[in-house]
Scaffold this active site. Structure first.
Site, PDB file in Angstrom:
ATOM      1  N   ILE A 185     -13.828 -24.411   4.109  1.00  0.00           N
ATOM      2  CA  ILE A 185     -13.684 -24.805   5.505  1.00  0.00           C
ATOM      3  C   ILE A 185     -14.507 -23.916   6.426  1.00  0.00           C
ATOM      4  CG2 ILE A 185     -11.391 -25.819   5.222  1.00  0.00           C
ATOM      5  CD1 ILE A 185     -10.221 -23.198   6.314  1.00  0.00           C
ATOM      6  N   HIS A 245       0.814  -1.217   0.000  1.00  0.00           N
ATOM      7  CA  HIS A 245       0.000   0.000   0.000  1.00  0.00           C
ATOM      8  C   HIS A 245       0.849   1.270   0.000  1.00  0.00           C
ATOM      9  CE1 HIS A 245       0.393  -0.151   4.533  1.00  0.00           C
ATOM     10  NE2 HIS A 245       0.463   1.161   4.365  1.00  0.00           N
ATOM     11  N   GLY A 278       3.318   6.459   8.253  1.00  0.00           N
ATOM     12  CA  GLY A 278       4.664   6.627   7.719  1.00  0.00           C
ATOM     13  C   GLY A 278       5.588   5.505   8.129  1.00  0.00           C
ATOM     14  N   ASN A 279       5.224   4.761   9.188  1.00  0.00           N
ATOM     15  CA  ASN A 279       5.998   3.592   9.590  1.00  0.00           C
ATOM     16  C   ASN A 279       5.705   2.377   8.706  1.00  0.00           C
ATOM     17  OD1 ASN A 279       6.022   4.866  12.706  1.00  0.00           O
ATOM     18  ND2 ASN A 279       7.795   3.634  12.151  1.00  0.00           N
ATOM     19  N   SER A 280       4.658   2.455   7.896  1.00  0.00           N
ATOM     20  CA  SER A 280       4.270   1.323   7.058  1.00  0.00           C
ATOM     21  C   SER A 280       5.438   0.859   6.197  1.00  0.00           C
ATOM     22  CB  SER A 280       3.098   1.695   6.157  1.00  0.00           C
ATOM     23  OG  SER A 280       1.924   1.838   6.900  1.00  0.00           O
ATOM     24  N   ASP A 328       0.109  -7.689   1.567  1.00  0.00           N
ATOM     25  CA  ASP A 328       0.474  -6.271   1.591  1.00  0.00           C
ATOM     26  C   ASP A 328       1.988  -6.086   1.631  1.00  0.00           C
ATOM     27  OD1 ASP A 328       0.094  -3.551   1.480  1.00  0.00           O
ATOM     28  OD2 ASP A 328      -0.279  -3.314   3.626  1.00  0.00           O
ATOM     29  N   VAL A 335     -10.527 -26.858  -0.866  1.00  0.00           N
ATOM     30  CA  VAL A 335     -11.614 -27.157   0.067  1.00  0.00           C
ATOM     31  C   VAL A 335     -12.206 -25.864   0.601  1.00  0.00           C
ATOM     32  CG1 VAL A 335     -10.678 -29.385   0.797  1.00  0.00           C
ATOM     33  CG2 VAL A 335     -10.042 -27.319   2.064  1.00  0.00           C
TER      34      VAL A 335
END
Length: 502
Positions: free
Chosen positions: A293, A130, A232-234, A160, A291
């Site tokens: 679930i 992002h 901003g730490n992302s 991400d 499958v």
């Protein structure tokens, strides 16, 4: 017996008029006890080596600067009656908004900043998807201010994560991944990033929780930390006290946008698998079991003689998936996949996704109370395929009733009812046409709705309301309190519902 400084003081006072050595010994003991109490009451301090670790790794942490060209949205003049006094006002307003000329539309650039970290000295940089999504231009800014143009190697929206490459004329520092599975609750961690575009900043905290599911995607498995993580730490790294990356800071929970001590990071062990595929293929190639679930509830676990409740209940099997030829069936409970225990339903999609495509693995299931092992060749999950979980679907009630059983109004499947409830010809069983309020408002895993088709009752097929009543009576006669129903929607997607027989 722990020291109580007050009692020790009283005891020493009574002995002050006796031998001098005893007085000195007691005084020393009193001072030591008081010092211990003060130390215990003092505020907790972090490890002494946080500064050393930050100094070691900060040059590998980078700022990510992106820009994107945006076409301006030109709002047209609203329809106004001819000669309206507002016509001149709006005409002047929109001309000013367009730059005064009325027809000029100059594209504008939107800039954003995030964080990342270098994992190879050759110039590989990890960040969040992002942070760089839809960017026309990506630049990586080193700790010394050097600005390098970056190219996108690959990205993955489900986790991400994104992988970038930069070229540098001088050596650049890289950091290594650590083992996130070894993290313990309460262990100290360090976050470094670019909060609020202020540049490289260091914060420290502890691991608050592991394996957090915040409903952001099908593979949620976050590390929760109270280290201050802000906008901003992302994309920035979360380090352990060995200077190894144990997480990629990705999300926060905050009503204000600032840190309130609830931050989330993608565990390094999950990130490494994705990054290796992005580096090798430029895309992710996830494993696929084929499958559908759902959660193993206490009621379902009791009916299957599983104690304690664990695993992932197979609600449906894809005809073209790897599970079908391996002999896995609806009603099976997967308790182990490729040697890894499956304790909760949400663990299975993540474990399968991380398994190399084409690998033959052991899948341990519990079928009708007995444990079996099946060999499965893991397939590849395509983007169009979903990691599906069974869910109830609400439909409009039907007043045509043939029989009532356990708060359900039931009917055989006629052509008219198939058309009314849009039920495919391949779906067979007993149609639910009405639901008693006590059943309609049950917990989600016990909820039935008009339009559902009951295919099996306690793993025995039913074709009519009479069949279902007979099966329910049998189970009651056996002393059963819960019946497990295999329920299908109109498209043939099945799930299990635990119904109270009392």
């Amino acid at each position: 017996m722990p020291f109580d400084p007050l009692n020790l003081h009283r005891f020493s006072a009574r002995l002050f008029d006796r031998t001098l050595p005893i007085r000195f010994m007691l005084a020393a003991a009193l001072a030591a006890a008081l010092a211990l109490t003060a130390a215990q009451a003092a505020p907790t301090r972090g490890p002494e080596n946080i500064a050393d670790i930050a100094e070691q790794v900060i040059d590998a942490v980078v700022n990510i600067s992106t820009s994107q060209k945006i076409d301006p949205r030109v709002t047209e003049l609203p329809d106004l009656p001819p000669g309206s006094p507002m016509e001149e006002f709006f005409d002047q307003f929109f001309k000013n908004k367009r730059g005064g000329g009325g027809n000029e539309q100059t594209p504008r650039r939107v800039n954003s900043l995030g964080s990342g970290f270098i994992i190879e000295a050759s110039g590989l940089v990890v960040t969040n998807n992002h942070v760089i999504a839809d960017a026309d231009e990506i630049n990586v800014i080193l700790n010394d201010g050097t600005k390098l143009k970056a190219t996108l190697v690959g990205k993955d929206t489900k986790s991400d994560l994104a992988l970038l490459r930069v070229r540098s004329d001088k050596p650049i520092k890289a950091v290594k991944f650590g083992d996130s599975d070894k993290l313990r609750l309460g262990e100290w961690v360090i976050a470094i990033g670019n909060p609020f575009s202020l540049g490289g900043s260091v914060t420290a905290g502890i691991v608050s929780a592991r394996n957090r599911d915040i409903n952001s995607g099908p593979y949620d498995n976050y590390i929760q930390t109270d280290a201050a993580i802000n906008r901003g730490n992302s994309g920035g790294p979360l380090f352990n006290l060995n200077g190894e990356v144990v997480g990629v800071n990705t999300a926060i929970i905050s009503p204000s946008g600032g840190s309130i001590g609830i931050g989330f990071a993608v565990p390094s062990n999950s990130a490494v698998a994705v990054i290796d595929q992005l580096r090798q293929f430029g895309e992710t190639r996830r494993g696929w079991l084929g499958v559908r679930i759902q959660q193993v509830t206490d009621d379902i676990a009791e009916s299957l003689n599983i104690s304690p409740a664990r695993g992932a209940l197979v609600a449906g099997v894809d005809d073209k998936g790897p599970a079908k030829p391996a002999g896995i069936e609806p009603g099976d409970v997967v308790v182990s996949f490729d040697g890894r225990d499956i304790k909760e339903m949400h663990e299975l999609p993540r474990v399968v996704a991380d398994t190399p495509v084409g690998k033959v693995v052991d899948v341990v299931i519990i079928r009708k109370g007995k444990q079996e092992t099946h060999k499965v060749t893991v397939g590849r999950l395509q983007d169009s395929e979903k990691v599906a979980e069974a869910s109830a679907k609400q439909e409009t009630p039907d007043k045509s009733v043939v029989q009532k059983t356990l708060g359900l109004e039931l009917s055989g499947l006629s052509d008219d009812l198939r058309r009314k409830f849009k039920i495919k010809s391949a779906v067979n069983g007993v149609l639910v046409t009405g639901v008693d309020p006590s059943v309609a408002t049950a917990e989600p895993d016990k909820r039935l709705a008009p339009g559902d088709v009951i295919v099996e009752v306690q793993y025995q097929a039913v074709a009519s309301p009479a069949d279902m009543q007979k099966r329910v009576d049998q189970l009651k006669g056996q002393g059963k309190k819960i019946a497990v129903l295999l329920v299908s929607n109109g498209n043939g997607d099945t799930r299990f519902v635990a119904l109270n027989l009392q």
